[in-house]
Design an enzyme around this catalytic site. Sequence first.
Site, PDB file in Angstrom:
ATOM      1  N   GLY A   1     -80.671  -8.393  82.478  1.00 15.95           N
ATOM      2  CA  GLY A   1     -82.372  -8.246  82.070  1.00 15.95           C
ATOM      3  C   GLY A   1     -83.165  -8.266  82.826  1.00 15.95           C
TER       4      GLY A   1
ATOM      5  N   ASN B   1     -85.303  -6.357  82.916  1.00 14.93           N
ATOM      6  CA  ASN B   1     -86.978  -5.650  83.202  1.00 14.93           C
ATOM      7  C   ASN B   1     -87.491  -7.183  82.490  1.00 14.93           C
ATOM      8  OD1 ASN B   1     -84.709  -5.661  80.741  1.00 14.93           O
ATOM      9  ND2 ASN B   1     -87.040  -5.493  79.218  1.00 14.93           N
TER      10      ASN B   1
ATOM     11  N   GLY C   1     -88.784 -11.487  81.885  1.00 14.45           N
ATOM     12  CA  GLY C   1     -88.587 -12.987  81.938  1.00 14.45           C
ATOM     13  C   GLY C   1     -88.400 -12.727  83.369  1.00 14.45           C
ATOM     14  N   ILE C   2     -87.797 -14.233  83.579  1.00 13.54           N
ATOM     15  CA  ILE C   2     -86.947 -14.435  85.043  1.00 13.54           C
ATOM     16  C   ILE C   2     -86.021 -13.174  85.528  1.00 13.54           C
ATOM     17  CG2 ILE C   2     -85.772 -16.307  86.131  1.00 13.54           C
ATOM     18  CD1 ILE C   2     -86.339 -18.227  83.939  1.00 13.54           C
ATOM     19  N   GLY C   3     -85.978 -12.940  84.757  1.00  6.77           N
ATOM     20  CA  GLY C   3     -84.988 -11.668  85.312  1.00  6.77           C
ATOM     21  C   GLY C   3     -85.638 -10.241  85.879  1.00  6.77           C
TER      22      GLY C   3
ATOM     23  N   SER D   1     -80.019 -23.283  82.115  1.00  4.86           N
ATOM     24  CA  SER D   1     -80.718 -23.848  81.592  1.00  4.86           C
ATOM     25  C   SER D   1     -80.421 -25.156  82.020  1.00  4.86           C
ATOM     26  CB  SER D   1     -80.731 -23.558  80.104  1.00  4.86           C
ATOM     27  OG  SER D   1     -81.985 -23.955  79.721  1.00  4.86           O
TER      28      SER D   1
ATOM     29  N   TYR E   1     -77.830 -22.201  71.403  1.00  6.20           N
ATOM     30  CA  TYR E   1     -78.474 -21.965  73.437  1.00  6.20           C
ATOM     31  C   TYR E   1     -78.109 -22.883  74.140  1.00  6.20           C
ATOM     32  CZ  TYR E   1     -81.364 -20.490  76.152  1.00  6.20           C
ATOM     33  OH  TYR E   1     -82.009 -20.105  77.231  1.00  6.20           O
TER      34      TYR E   1
END
Length: 317
Positions: A28, A30, A32-34, A157, A182
Amino acid sequence: MPPTPSSAPPWDVRRLPRADDSVFLITGGNAGIGYFIAEQLSATGATVVLGSRNPTRAEAAMASIRARVPGARLRAARLDLADLSSLGTAVESLEVESLDAVVHNAGVALDAPPRGETGAGHELMFGTNHLGHFALTQWLMPLLSAAPAARIVTMGSFAAKSERLDLDDLQSQDDYRPKRAYGRSKLAQMYFGVELDRRLRTAGSTVASVVVHPGGALDSLTPSRPPVHVRTAGARLSAAPAALLLQGKHAGAWPAVRAVLDPAVRGGQLWGPRVFGLRGEPRREPVWNHLADTSVAARLWDASCDLTGLGLGALPG
């Protein structure tokens, strides 16, 4: 190579150690946090591989990083954690002899019903966030074991802190609530990260597994990186009060970046933001009480083996 713990200067999120000969994979990577993990790690001279389902978005992310980090060594790998059957091919496409770290960051979050499923029939968030990374680790283990001291960094999280797993309903078939599903999927990831390190130590492996979480990381407090992320003036103003307790996704990346680079970080540890676990520079924090429950972790491990159909394989049993 990073300095030894005894010679390392105090950790500074803005002055990262060099890692020129290292290869890091960010799932991931590409958005957000990634994305910010990838941007920050690319400044160390390492080769950073952005794992992404969407090649177009990966290319946009790499262009954004190169605009800020001249000479960044970047690659993209097509990676769909919801498709377990594709992961072996994805790992082969890396075409590397060893891997110094993987950051298990990618995740799916659904805000409302209906309940979704992967192609294999797993609940979408549990199947992607936990089972996808569980299976990916199996495929990556030969590459990680080939590195001198590789790290598996699992992005949990803060939402998982108040959740508990229902081992009889891991995939929310009996009672599906999106936010809870989630949180439990992230909790399952964190259990896996802690249990994995326990098994790696028993097996005498050189690979370490570290669990991190980003605290409270909001888009509205995140600096713009067009076209990956654009923050409007209105969003910036409306988010100002939240900045007292929360932070942007660039800061949410800090615990993972430290877990990858800092030689003082050890397997089995939990790292998060310094201020109330919600914002600030990264620090080690006590492993949450429920995460230390080895019986829950062992049952989750066995269920994950069954659901992925991978058995134990390259992972320590």
